[in-house]
Design a protein around this motif. Structure first.
Motif, short mmCIF file in Angstrom:
data_model
loop_
_atom_site.label_atom_id
_atom_site.label_comp_id
_atom_site.label_asym_id
_atom_site.label_seq_id
_atom_site.Cartn_x
_atom_site.Cartn_y
_atom_site.Cartn_z
N TRP A 90 -27.65 -23.93 28.30
CA TRP A 90 -26.47 -23.65 29.12
C TRP A 90 -25.26 -23.36 28.24
CZ3 TRP A 90 -27.72 -28.43 27.45
CH2 TRP A 90 -26.69 -29.25 27.01
N GLY A 91 -24.21 -22.88 28.88
CA GLY A 91 -22.91 -22.75 28.25
C GLY A 91 -22.79 -21.61 27.26
N GLY A 92 -21.83 -21.78 26.36
CA GLY A 92 -21.56 -20.75 25.37
C GLY A 92 -20.84 -21.33 24.18
N SER A 93 -20.38 -20.46 23.33
CA SER A 93 -19.65 -20.83 22.12
C SER A 93 -18.17 -20.51 22.33
CB SER A 93 -20.19 -20.03 20.93
OG SER A 93 -19.31 -20.09 19.83
N GLU A 94 -17.32 -21.47 22.00
CA GLU A 94 -15.88 -21.21 22.09
C GLU A 94 -15.47 -20.12 21.11
OE1 GLU A 94 -13.53 -24.75 21.74
OE2 GLU A 94 -14.70 -25.78 23.28
N GLU A 95 -16.14 -20.05 19.97
CA GLU A 95 -15.78 -19.09 18.93
C GLU A 95 -16.42 -17.72 19.14
OE1 GLU A 95 -15.53 -19.01 14.07
OE2 GLU A 95 -16.34 -20.75 15.09
N PHE A 96 -17.70 -17.69 19.54
CA PHE A 96 -18.45 -16.44 19.61
C PHE A 96 -18.77 -15.99 21.04
CE2 PHE A 96 -20.16 -18.16 15.42
CZ PHE A 96 -19.28 -17.42 14.65
N ALA A 98 -20.64 -16.60 24.93
CA ALA A 98 -22.00 -16.99 25.36
C ALA A 98 -23.01 -15.95 24.92
CB ALA A 98 -22.05 -17.14 26.87
N CYS A 99 -24.17 -16.43 24.51
CA CYS A 99 -25.28 -15.52 24.23
C CYS A 99 -25.96 -15.17 25.54
CB CYS A 99 -26.28 -16.18 23.27
SG CYS A 99 -27.16 -17.60 23.95
N ASP A 100 -26.91 -14.28 25.50
CA ASP A 100 -27.73 -13.97 26.66
C ASP A 100 -28.67 -15.17 26.86
OD1 ASP A 100 -29.87 -13.14 28.31
OD2 ASP A 100 -29.59 -11.06 27.73
N LEU A 101 -28.34 -16.02 27.83
CA LEU A 101 -29.09 -17.26 28.02
C LEU A 101 -30.55 -17.01 28.38
CD1 LEU A 101 -26.40 -19.31 30.01
CD2 LEU A 101 -26.92 -19.42 27.56
N ASP A 102 -30.80 -15.98 29.17
CA ASP A 102 -32.19 -15.67 29.54
C ASP A 102 -32.99 -15.21 28.33
OD1 ASP A 102 -31.93 -16.34 32.28
OD2 ASP A 102 -30.98 -14.40 32.67
N TYR A 103 -32.36 -14.45 27.44
CA TYR A 103 -33.05 -14.00 26.23
C TYR A 103 -33.32 -15.19 25.31
CZ TYR A 103 -34.47 -11.03 22.40
OH TYR A 103 -35.21 -10.42 21.40
N ALA A 104 -32.33 -16.08 25.18
CA ALA A 104 -32.52 -17.29 24.38
C ALA A 104 -33.69 -18.11 24.94
CB ALA A 104 -31.25 -18.12 24.34
N ALA A 105 -33.74 -18.24 26.27
CA ALA A 105 -34.83 -18.98 26.91
C ALA A 105 -36.18 -18.33 26.64
CB ALA A 105 -34.57 -19.09 28.41
N ALA A 106 -36.22 -17.00 26.67
CA ALA A 106 -37.48 -16.30 26.39
C ALA A 106 -37.94 -16.57 24.95
CB ALA A 106 -37.31 -14.80 26.63
N LEU A 107 -37.01 -16.58 24.00
CA LEU A 107 -37.39 -16.89 22.62
C LEU A 107 -37.93 -18.31 22.50
CD1 LEU A 107 -34.49 -15.30 20.50
CD2 LEU A 107 -36.81 -14.42 20.84
N ARG A 112 -42.33 -22.30 22.02
CA ARG A 112 -42.83 -23.54 22.60
C ARG A 112 -43.63 -23.24 23.87
NH1 ARG A 112 -40.97 -28.38 20.01
NH2 ARG A 112 -39.39 -27.74 18.55
N PRO A 113 -44.79 -22.60 23.71
CA PRO A 113 -45.59 -22.26 24.90
C PRO A 113 -45.98 -23.53 25.67
CG PRO A 113 -46.76 -21.71 22.86
CD PRO A 113 -45.43 -22.25 22.48
N GLY A 114 -45.96 -23.42 26.96
CA GLY A 114 -46.31 -24.56 27.80
C GLY A 114 -45.14 -25.47 28.11
N CYS A 115 -44.02 -25.24 27.48
CA CYS A 115 -42.82 -26.05 27.73
C CYS A 115 -41.95 -25.32 28.76
CB CYS A 115 -42.05 -26.25 26.43
SG CYS A 115 -40.68 -27.38 26.59
N ARG A 116 -41.51 -26.04 29.75
CA ARG A 116 -40.64 -25.45 30.78
C ARG A 116 -39.23 -25.33 30.20
NH1 ARG A 116 -37.75 -26.94 35.71
NH2 ARG A 116 -37.80 -29.12 35.07
N VAL A 117 -38.67 -24.12 30.26
CA VAL A 117 -37.31 -23.87 29.76
C VAL A 117 -36.45 -23.47 30.94
CG1 VAL A 117 -35.90 -22.52 28.18
CG2 VAL A 117 -38.24 -23.12 27.53
N VAL A 118 -35.35 -24.20 31.12
CA VAL A 118 -34.48 -24.00 32.28
C VAL A 118 -33.12 -23.51 31.79
CG1 VAL A 118 -33.32 -25.16 34.21
CG2 VAL A 118 -35.61 -25.90 33.49
N VAL A 119 -32.64 -22.44 32.39
CA VAL A 119 -31.30 -21.93 32.11
C VAL A 119 -30.39 -22.43 33.22
CG1 VAL A 119 -29.86 -19.88 31.96
CG2 VAL A 119 -32.12 -19.88 30.91
#
Length: 125
Positions: A90-96, A98-107, A112-119
């Motif tokens: 969640w969230g973002g960086s005060e300095e940079f 927010a990143c693309d949260l969905d892309y970060a979740a995909a990475l 970590r296959p099999g691990c549930r990742v929630v945005v």
């Protein structure tokens, strides 16, 4: 095999796409790693400040022998391992920003296959 394809294999085979320790709770940063015409997006973690994650990623490239690589930030977020075994981003960086949260979740899902990742979006995370 062309030069571009060969360089991509060198980057992909040498540079981990995701560095995320078990149980991590803190800041993450998406970074763009550039070597010549080859580009790779990676996720890094491990510091209290997004700017330090960026600095550490640049140092990582030098340490593994890629002195001709540029590393650029693509925005940050927060991540934590939850008690149920899932991972929340969640969230973002005060300095940079927010990143693309969905892309970060995909990475993270790839690493970590099999691990549930929630945005999560919004307040109250």
């Amino acid at each position: 095999m062309g030069k571009m394809e060969s360089e991509t294999q060198i980057l992909d085979g040498t540079i981990p796409v995701v560095i995320l320790p078990d149980g991590y709770r803190g800041k993450i940063l998406l970074v763009l790693i550039i070597r010549g015409e080859t580009r790779m997006v990676a996720l890094r973690s491990g510091d209290l400040w997004h700017r330090e994650i960026l600095r550490n990623t640049r140092a990582e490239m030098i340490r593994i022998g890629f002195t001709d690589v540029r590393v650029e930030e693509m925005g940050g977020a927060h991540l934590r391992f939850e008690a149920d075994g899932s991972i929340r981003i969640w969230g973002g960086s005060e300095e940079f920003g927010a990143c693309d949260l969905d892309y970060a979740a995909a990475l993270v899902r790839t690493a970590r296959p099999g691990c549930r990742v929630v945005v999560s979006t919004g307040e109250g995370v």
